[in-house]
Scaffold this motif. Structure first.
Motif, short mmCIF file in Angstrom:
data_model
loop_
_atom_site.label_atom_id
_atom_site.label_comp_id
_atom_site.label_asym_id
_atom_site.label_seq_id
_atom_site.Cartn_x
_atom_site.Cartn_y
_atom_site.Cartn_z
N ASP A 9 0.95 -0.96 0.34
CA ASP A 9 0.07 0.44 0.26
C ASP A 9 1.11 1.33 0.36
O ASP A 9 1.89 1.45 0.85
CB ASP A 9 -1.03 -0.10 1.17
CG ASP A 9 -1.70 1.49 1.30
OD1 ASP A 9 -1.67 2.00 0.55
OD2 ASP A 9 -2.71 1.47 2.34
N PRO A 10 0.65 2.65 -1.22
CA PRO A 10 1.68 2.76 -1.08
C PRO A 10 1.51 4.10 -0.16
O PRO A 10 2.28 4.60 0.99
CB PRO A 10 1.31 4.00 -2.92
CG PRO A 10 0.23 3.16 -2.83
CD PRO A 10 0.41 1.64 -2.12
N ARG A 11 0.59 4.48 0.92
CA ARG A 11 0.19 5.29 1.73
C ARG A 11 0.49 5.01 2.92
O ARG A 11 1.25 5.79 3.81
CB ARG A 11 -1.39 5.13 1.67
CG ARG A 11 -2.16 5.85 1.20
CD ARG A 11 -3.70 5.43 0.87
NE ARG A 11 -3.83 4.02 1.32
CZ ARG A 11 -5.39 3.83 1.26
NH1 ARG A 11 -5.90 4.08 2.70
NH2 ARG A 11 -5.21 2.55 1.57
N THR A 12 0.82 3.35 3.48
CA THR A 12 1.53 2.56 4.26
C THR A 12 3.70 3.41 4.30
O THR A 12 3.87 3.16 5.18
CB THR A 12 1.60 1.36 4.60
OG1 THR A 12 0.29 0.67 4.63
CG2 THR A 12 1.45 0.20 5.24
N GLU A 13 3.29 3.12 2.90
CA GLU A 13 4.81 3.09 2.88
C GLU A 13 4.78 4.46 2.55
O GLU A 13 6.16 5.12 3.17
CB GLU A 13 5.20 2.89 1.45
CG GLU A 13 5.17 0.93 1.03
CD GLU A 13 5.95 1.16 -0.32
OE1 GLU A 13 5.93 1.56 -1.69
OE2 GLU A 13 5.86 -0.28 -0.52
N GLN A 14 4.27 5.77 2.42
CA GLN A 14 4.31 6.66 2.75
C GLN A 14 5.21 6.89 3.95
O GLN A 14 5.32 8.22 5.00
CB GLN A 14 3.70 7.71 2.16
CG GLN A 14 3.60 9.23 2.17
CD GLN A 14 2.74 10.08 1.20
OE1 GLN A 14 1.53 9.09 1.50
NE2 GLN A 14 3.14 11.33 1.16
N LEU A 15 3.19 7.16 5.40
CA LEU A 15 3.70 7.12 6.15
C LEU A 15 5.19 6.81 6.76
O LEU A 15 5.16 7.32 6.97
CB LEU A 15 2.54 6.33 6.76
CG LEU A 15 2.61 6.22 8.57
CD1 LEU A 15 2.52 7.68 8.62
CD2 LEU A 15 1.23 5.40 8.88
N ALA A 16 5.59 5.37 6.27
CA ALA A 16 7.07 4.55 7.15
C ALA A 16 8.07 5.69 6.70
O ALA A 16 8.94 5.91 7.34
CB ALA A 16 7.20 3.18 6.32
N ARG A 17 7.71 6.19 5.60
CA ARG A 17 8.62 7.81 4.95
C ARG A 17 8.96 8.86 5.97
O ARG A 17 9.36 8.72 6.79
CB ARG A 17 8.55 7.86 3.66
CG ARG A 17 9.39 6.66 2.89
CD ARG A 17 9.96 7.21 1.58
NE ARG A 17 8.43 7.58 0.52
CZ ARG A 17 7.28 7.13 0.38
NH1 ARG A 17 7.45 5.39 0.32
NH2 ARG A 17 6.43 7.45 -0.47
N ARG A 121 2.10 2.76 15.58
CA ARG A 121 1.56 2.26 15.05
C ARG A 121 0.50 2.38 14.72
O ARG A 121 -0.67 1.97 14.62
CB ARG A 121 1.49 1.18 17.03
CG ARG A 121 2.07 0.26 17.56
CD ARG A 121 2.06 0.26 18.84
NE ARG A 121 3.68 -1.09 19.42
CZ ARG A 121 4.65 -0.53 18.93
NH1 ARG A 121 5.45 0.59 19.12
NH2 ARG A 121 5.32 -1.27 19.61
N ILE A 122 0.54 3.59 14.13
CA ILE A 122 -0.35 4.02 13.25
C ILE A 122 -0.73 4.32 11.78
O ILE A 122 0.22 3.23 11.40
CB ILE A 122 -0.62 5.95 13.78
CG1 ILE A 122 0.45 6.63 12.93
CG2 ILE A 122 -0.47 5.77 15.31
CD1 ILE A 122 0.14 8.50 12.13
N THR A 123 -2.06 3.88 11.61
CA THR A 123 -2.34 3.86 10.27
C THR A 123 -2.34 5.26 9.56
O THR A 123 -2.22 5.72 9.78
CB THR A 123 -3.99 3.17 10.24
OG1 THR A 123 -4.63 4.08 10.59
CG2 THR A 123 -3.42 1.47 10.84
N PRO A 124 -2.04 5.58 7.98
CA PRO A 124 -2.50 6.06 7.53
C PRO A 124 -3.98 7.35 7.37
O PRO A 124 -3.55 8.51 7.36
CB PRO A 124 -2.66 5.36 5.78
CG PRO A 124 -2.13 4.60 5.45
CD PRO A 124 -1.79 3.80 6.93
#
Length: 164
Positions: A9-17, A121-124
């Protein structure tokens, strides 16, 4: 039958960045502030009303304790939670920003590490959670993450500038 290779999920990858940028900014600030010698702490910056590195370090500790509470209120309380501002100049005057910096550096490190642990631990979807800031109005968790990532990096640069 499901595929063993799922598309990330690109949103999850963006959040991780974004969370990694928060951690990197924390380390940048701690590295710059931790490298200061006793003579560096009270150097005056070029602007007459500017803060010394010592004052910046104490400000960061106070600001980060506020950010700590803000993050938790945004996540734990219903939408519209009150996010309180504060008078930075008043705090600098009244909270003795001429004191030693070791405890304030420890506070910055601990508070930001604890907040980063929660961010992991949060989500997008959590980024859309909002409160109401007493000075600026609507305030989303996405705003919080951007503000406090920039905050540490900006103050690291402020210290570097005072040393030039």
């Amino acid at each position: 039958m499901t595929s063993s290779t799922e598309t990330p999920d690109p949103r999850t990858e963006q959040l991780a960045r974004r969370i990694e940028a928060y951690r990197s900014a924390t380390q940048e600030f701690l590295d710059v502030a931790g490298s200061l010698g006793p003579d560096d702490l009270d150097r005056r910056p070029a602007e007459p009303e500017g803060w010394t590195p010592r004052m910046v370090i104490h400000h960061m500790a106070d600001s980060e304790t506020n950010s700590y509470v803000r993050l938790r209120r945004l996540l734990a309380e219903p939408a519209g939670a009150a996010i309180h501002g504060y008078d930075e100049e008043l705090w600098a005057r009244e909270l003795h920003y001429d004191r030693p910096v070791e405890l304030s550096l420890a506070v910055v490190g601990a508070v930001r590490a604890s907040s980063a642990e929660i961010l992991d631990r949060i989500t997008p979807l959590d980024l859309a959670r909002t409160g109401v800031h007493s000075d600026s109005g609507s305030y989303a968790l996405a705003d919080w993450l951007e503000i406090y990532t920039d905050h540490a990096a900006d103050h690291a640069e402020q210290i570097r500038a005072a040393l030039r």
